[in-house]
Design a protein around this motif. Structure first.
Motif, PDB file in Angstrom:
ATOM      1  N   ASP A 251      -8.708   1.435   3.944  1.00 15.19           N
ATOM      2  CA  ASP A 251      -8.304   2.884   3.347  1.00 15.19           C
ATOM      3  C   ASP A 251      -8.607   3.770   4.585  1.00 15.19           C
ATOM      4  OD1 ASP A 251      -7.777   1.783   1.033  1.00 15.19           O
ATOM      5  OD2 ASP A 251      -9.768   2.424  -0.126  1.00 15.19           O
ATOM      6  N   GLN A 252      -9.731   3.513   5.199  1.00 13.85           N
ATOM      7  CA  GLN A 252      -9.639   4.453   6.572  1.00 13.85           C
ATOM      8  C   GLN A 252      -8.565   4.422   7.542  1.00 13.85           C
ATOM      9  OE1 GLN A 252     -12.233   6.939   7.567  1.00 13.85           O
ATOM     10  NE2 GLN A 252     -13.208   6.453   5.346  1.00 13.85           N
TER      11      GLN A 252
ATOM     12  N   GLN B 170      -5.903   6.476   6.010  1.00  9.08           N
ATOM     13  CA  GLN B 170      -6.145   7.799   5.927  1.00  9.08           C
ATOM     14  C   GLN B 170      -5.665   8.298   7.333  1.00  9.08           C
ATOM     15  OE1 GLN B 170     -10.346   9.115   5.272  1.00  9.08           O
ATOM     16  NE2 GLN B 170     -10.044  10.482   6.651  1.00  9.08           N
TER      17      GLN B 170
ATOM     18  N   TRP C 275      -1.501  -1.684   4.565  1.00 10.61           N
ATOM     19  CA  TRP C 275      -1.428  -1.996   3.096  1.00 10.61           C
ATOM     20  C   TRP C 275      -1.291  -3.412   2.787  1.00 10.61           C
ATOM     21  CZ3 TRP C 275      -2.120   1.784  -0.180  1.00 10.61           C
ATOM     22  CH2 TRP C 275      -1.798   3.152   0.160  1.00 10.61           C
TER      23      TRP C 275
ATOM     24  N   ARG D  26      -4.744  -4.653   2.737  1.00 10.90           N
ATOM     25  CA  ARG D  26      -5.598  -4.012   1.724  1.00 10.90           C
ATOM     26  C   ARG D  26      -5.264  -4.883   0.416  1.00 10.90           C
ATOM     27  NH1 ARG D  26      -4.913  -0.290  -2.185  1.00 10.90           N
ATOM     28  NH2 ARG D  26      -6.903   0.884  -2.713  1.00 10.90           N
TER      29      ARG D  26
ATOM     30  N   SER E 204      -0.422  -2.317  -3.277  1.00  8.56           N
ATOM     31  CA  SER E 204      -0.428  -2.330  -1.975  1.00  8.56           C
ATOM     32  C   SER E 204       0.495  -2.766  -1.554  1.00  8.56           C
ATOM     33  CB  SER E 204      -1.793  -2.920  -1.627  1.00  8.56           C
ATOM     34  OG  SER E 204      -2.991  -2.034  -1.473  1.00  8.56           O
TER      35      SER E 204
END
Length: 329
Positions: free
Chosen positions: A118-119, A122, A131, A134, A156
């Motif tokens: 997620d970081q 971001q 993606w 994840r 994702s």
């Protein structure tokens, strides 16, 4: 003529010469590490990165590449520590956040891995690799936690595909998540997309076969396994599943031949021994069925539990030899 060392290539020789004239040249030490990495010499690469960091402690690229070398060696905790240092000096380093997530995933810390991906996202929202990774972490949580994570994994993979429509890995992984949810038709469509992008992707042919088998479409499953074998002839799992599909349509001799190939490539694989036992029961060859079931149980006691409730063994269930095999040792 003696073969020259890989580090005697022109680019590597130039790096070595730079270090010789300026031993504290952090760039040269870093570049040497990169060259060693590319040659698969990870331990030596780490030593070079350590020298680069010695002379420039805030060199984020060296910390990052050091982490990659440690990751390649399966030293995930140390890799995480290296990625943390890279991120300390460059907080928006999306590649480091991504690879940190992979290392966390490698030691089963899936929630932390997702937070790391997620970081990365971001800082780079269109980073298709993150993606996809994840999604893999969410898949892993789906296996060990709850099925709801598979839905998140699919979302994702959809994002990965949105940013890279020909991303065959994401299409294949998306298919696997759908497979885990029992959405076999959708899974097949996803595997088809993976194969459109990469026709020789044996994993997608294999997974497509699994989905077709679960739908009872055994002929099509066999055709898919045949394609998987064409591109990876030594995959024992594919030969085993092909045997199961052939067994499913009563082609027992061909199924036995397929199970034999699985055993040839992995003799301690209990599944094909069990599959052969079932085939021999169907053919009325009781002695062979008992012998193969015995071997399956010897390799993995799970086969005993299967045999206890498997209706395929109904014709020999009262045989004292079968009864002896299914008793707990």
């Amino acid at each position: 003529m003696p073969r020259s060392s890989p580090l005697e290539r022109p680019d590597c020789k130039a790096i070595s010469k730079a270090i010789q004239f300026k031993p504290d040249d952090h760039e040269a030490w870093h570049n040497r590490g990169v060259a060693l990495n590319e040659l698969g010499r990870d331990e030596e690469a780490i030593a070079s990165y350590d020298k680069a960091i010695q002379f420039k402690p805030d060199k984020h690229e060296a910390w990052y590449n050091r982490g990659n070398a440690l990751f390649n060696l399966g030293r995930y905790e140390e890799a995480i520590a290296s990625y943390d240092k890279a991120i300390q000096f460059k907080p928006d380093y999306h590649e480091a956040w991504n690879n940190r997530g992979n290392a966390l995933k490698g030691i089963g810390r899936y929630e932390e891995a997702i937070a790391s991906f997620d970081q990365a996202l971001q800082f780079k929202p269109d980073y298709h690799v993150a993606w996809n990774n994840r999604g893999i972490a969410l898949d892993d949580l789906g296996r060990y936690d709850d099925l709801g994570r598979y839905e998140e994994a699919i979302a994702s993979y959809d994002k990965a595909i949105q940013f890279k429509p020909d991303y065959h890995e994401a299409w294949n992984n998306r298919g696997n998540a759908l497979l885990s949810l029992g959405r076999y038709e959708e899974a097949i469509a996803s595997f088809d997309q993976a194969l459109q992008c990469k026709p020789d992707k044996h994993e997608a042919w294999y997974n497509r076969g699994v989905a077709l088998g679960n739908l009872g479409r055994y002929e099509e499953a066999i055709a898919s396994y045949d394609k998987a074998i064409q591109f990876k002839p030594g995959c024992h799992g594919t030969w085993n599943n092909r045997g199961n599909a052939l067994k499913g349509i009563g082609r027992y001799e061909e199924a036995i031949a397929s199970f034999d190939k699985a055993i040839q490539f992995k003799p301690d694989y209990h599944y094909p021994w069990y599959g052969k036992a079932v085939c021999y029961v169907k053919q009325g060859q009781v002695d062979k069925a008992i012998d193969h079931l015995r071997q399956a149980i010897k390799l993995n006691s799970q086969a005993r539990d299967w045999a206890k409730t498997d209706s395929a063994f109904a014709p020999i269930r009262q045989d004292p030899r079968f009864q002896a095999l299914i008793q707990e040792p």
